[in-house]
Scaffold this active site. Structure first.
Site, short mmCIF file in Angstrom:
data_model
loop_
_atom_site.label_atom_id
_atom_site.label_comp_id
_atom_site.label_asym_id
_atom_site.label_seq_id
_atom_site.Cartn_x
_atom_site.Cartn_y
_atom_site.Cartn_z
N ASP A 172 -13.39 -12.00 -11.36
CA ASP A 172 -12.62 -10.30 -11.07
C ASP A 172 -11.37 -11.32 -9.38
OD1 ASP A 172 -11.96 -8.07 -8.73
OD2 ASP A 172 -13.68 -7.03 -9.75
N HIS A 173 -10.53 -11.19 -9.64
CA HIS A 173 -9.88 -11.98 -9.07
C HIS A 173 -9.61 -12.28 -7.92
CE1 HIS A 173 -6.12 -9.07 -9.56
NE2 HIS A 173 -6.09 -10.00 -8.57
N HIS A 235 -12.11 -4.11 -8.60
CA HIS A 235 -12.08 -4.42 -7.19
C HIS A 235 -12.47 -3.83 -5.83
CE1 HIS A 235 -9.47 -6.51 -10.12
NE2 HIS A 235 -8.20 -6.23 -9.62
C1 BG6 Z 1 -4.65 -6.32 -11.51
C2 BG6 Z 1 -4.37 -4.87 -12.00
O1 BG6 Z 1 -6.38 -6.67 -11.97
O2 BG6 Z 1 -4.02 -6.15 -9.99
C3 BG6 Z 1 -2.39 -4.40 -11.70
O3 BG6 Z 1 -4.29 -4.83 -13.27
C4 BG6 Z 1 -2.32 -4.36 -10.02
O4 BG6 Z 1 -2.99 -3.60 -11.93
C5 BG6 Z 1 -3.22 -6.09 -9.92
O5 BG6 Z 1 -1.43 -4.59 -10.12
C6 BG6 Z 1 -3.46 -6.35 -8.56
O6 BG6 Z 1 -3.71 -7.61 -7.69
P1 BG6 Z 1 -3.51 -8.15 -6.02
O7 BG6 Z 1 -4.30 -9.12 -6.12
O8 BG6 Z 1 -1.77 -8.39 -6.57
O9 BG6 Z 1 -3.68 -7.23 -5.32
#
Ligand code: BG6
Length: 484
Positions: A172-173, A235
């Site tokens: 989960d980045h 997230h």
């Molecule tokens: C991803 C989603 O997991 O996270 C995207 O699939 C979203 O739809 C993105 O835009 C948002 O990531 P960050 O790091 O830009 O907030």
């Protein structure tokens, strides 16, 4: 911690994630001297490329995506020497034989699947057949891991045939973001917040993940997912878990994930009779974004759809600490501004001694900005200077820590740098355990079933607004305003 691996194998190495995030992250780690000396990076994808072709495409990706003040031609060329490439179509068994000839997994291997989930099973079968799933091989998976509990279990079962849980690293980045990790430091490395971190002192919590982007050409995936599965299921629930968890006994993978999963399992089910006043969904119509006219979702998509691009909801964590404290979550595409923020509103003082002198008090608030600004702000009441002949005046003042300034000598890293390094070094703390994913899906599936049963349809909102007005009503009913 497990041993560092000597080979990293990237599936989907020519794809968008690899170009925008993975290769720039690996370059960043290389440039900072953090990758093991002998680490080899093998890319695979269906494109017919040789090693040199892959290196060239990687260098182009680095030039495009690494900030220019950090890009160093000589270091990039040195980094490219680590790269090699094997053309691989997961449906062709022979290709795995070729792959196994090119990989020595005796010194440890980390595999990163940045492919469509439909390929996970054939890839894992192929790897297993050629002996690339042995004990010193670990596997990282990128979302989406299924579209509901059942499909996520199918994926996890397929993975578990070859990789036990301790060698499975689910990404989960958001957990790789520095400011998200800082939540743990804020809560558990300071003594002043924890005594107040409960229903006796906290009125409510808001978590906002707002994006200005729209569909971004991802119709194939996004229209089948929607905001609830794309953002809330992973997230946002991870952020909620970090805010609400009990103090872990240790900063290690088991202790932290044990505490997070308890929170996820304590989320109160939202059924058909509650969904109408706990959940609002929306879909953006035409409007404006970043000062430019923006098309509506349906126009971008080119067909009818009831996919939600916005969700606001009121959640409860049913346990001793959080009884009666609402957690308002909100995420959407085509919002007025990009921001990810956790807002904690404390209760009012029990008695205002200044009221007879005409002064009002506001409750204290802690605002943790995760992106784009990295800030921690504590809103406090202070007296406006003066002799108070006409009464006392109080004003809300921020105690502000701008992390970017406070740590100006630290490079702002891509979330994947941390996650890739932890994968290479075998530290699973910031990866999501299977029981967490399943608890997340259980809660989200319940809501989605409830909104289908109750016939809840997304309401249109203008691109560039904060979502449908019903989202405002959701909190206003409780006397709460969104922190915009
Ligand atoms: C991803 C989603 O997991 O996270 C995207 O699939 C979203 O739809 C993105 O835009 C948002 O990531 P960050 O790091 O830009 O907030």
């Amino acid at each position: 911690m497990a041993d560092k691996v000597q080979t990293l194998l990237l599936f989907g190495a020519t794809g968008d994630l690899s170009h925008r995030m993975l290769l720039p992250s690996l370059y960043g780690l290389h440039a900072d001297g953090l990758l093991p000396d002998g680490l080899k990076i093998v890319g695979t994808a269906r494109s017919e490329l040789d090693d040199e072709g892959f290196r060239q495409s990687a260098l182009e990706a680095l030039k495009e995506h690494v900030p220019s003040d950090f890009y160093d031609e000589a270091k990039a060329a040195e980094f490219a020497k680590r790269l090699s490439y094997v053309t691989l179509d997961a449906s062709v068994p022979d290709h795995f034989d070729e792959l196994s000839k090119r990989i020595d997994c005796s010194q440890g291997l980390a595999i990163f699947l940045s492919t469509a989930p439909s390929l996970f099973e054939p890839i894992i079968d192929g790897l297993e057949r050629v002996g690339l799933t042995c004990d010193n091989v670990r596997l990282a998976l990128e979302k989406p891991l299924g579209s509901d509990l059942e499909s996520s279990r199918e994926i996890n079962d397929a993975v578990a045939k070859a990789f036990p849980e301790n060698r499975t690293f689910r990404i989960d980045h958001y957990l790789g973001k520095e400011t998200v990790q800082n939540l743990l430091a804020l809560r558990f490395a300071n003594s002043m917040f924890e005594p107040l971190w409960n229903s006796a002192h906290i009125d409510h919590v808001q978590i906002t993940v707002a994006e200005t982007v729209g569909l971004e050409g991802r119709a194939g995936y996004y229209d089948g997912a929607g905001a609830m599965r794309d953002m809330v299921q992973n997230h946002m629930l991870q952020l909620l878990a970090l805010v609400a968890m009990e103090p872990p006994t240790d900063f290690d993978a088991t202790a932290i994930r044990d505490e997070k999963v308890k929170v996820l399992r304590s989320l109160r089910k939202i059924g058909a009779s509650d969904v109408g006043n706990h959940v609002v969904t929306g879909q953006y119509g035409a409007g404006a974004s970043d000062g430019q006219p923006a098309k509506g979702y349906l126009e971008e998509l080119g067909k009818p759809s009831t996919t939600e691009t916005f969700v606001a909801l009121k959640a409860h964590v049913d346990n001793w600490r959080w009884a009666g404290v609402p957690f308002y979550l909100r995420t959407g595409k085509r919002m007025p501004t990009r921001k990810t923020e956790i807002y904690i509103q404390f209760k009012c003082v029990p008695f205002n001694i200044f009221s007879a002198r005409g002064a009002k008090t506001s409750p204290n608030k802690l605002v943790i900005s995760i992106q784009p600004d990295e800030d921690i702000r504590l809103m406090m009441m202070a007296k406006t200077p003066g002799l108070d002949r006409d009464g006392v005046r109080l004003r809300e003042m921020p105690l502000d820590v701008g992390m970017a300034n406070a740590f100006a000598d630290h490079r702002r890293r891509i979330a994947y740098e941390r996650l890739l390094l932890d994968l290479i070094e075998g530290n699973p703390t910031l990866f999501v355990r299977r029981d967490e994913v399943e608890a997340q899906w259980t809660w989200v599936d319940g809501i989605r079933a409830a909104w289908e049963e109750a016939g809840l349809a997304p309401r249109t909102y203008s691109a560039g607004s904060w979502g449908p007005s019903a989202a405002i009503a959701l909190t206003e009913r409780d006397g709460v305003s969104w922190h915009d």
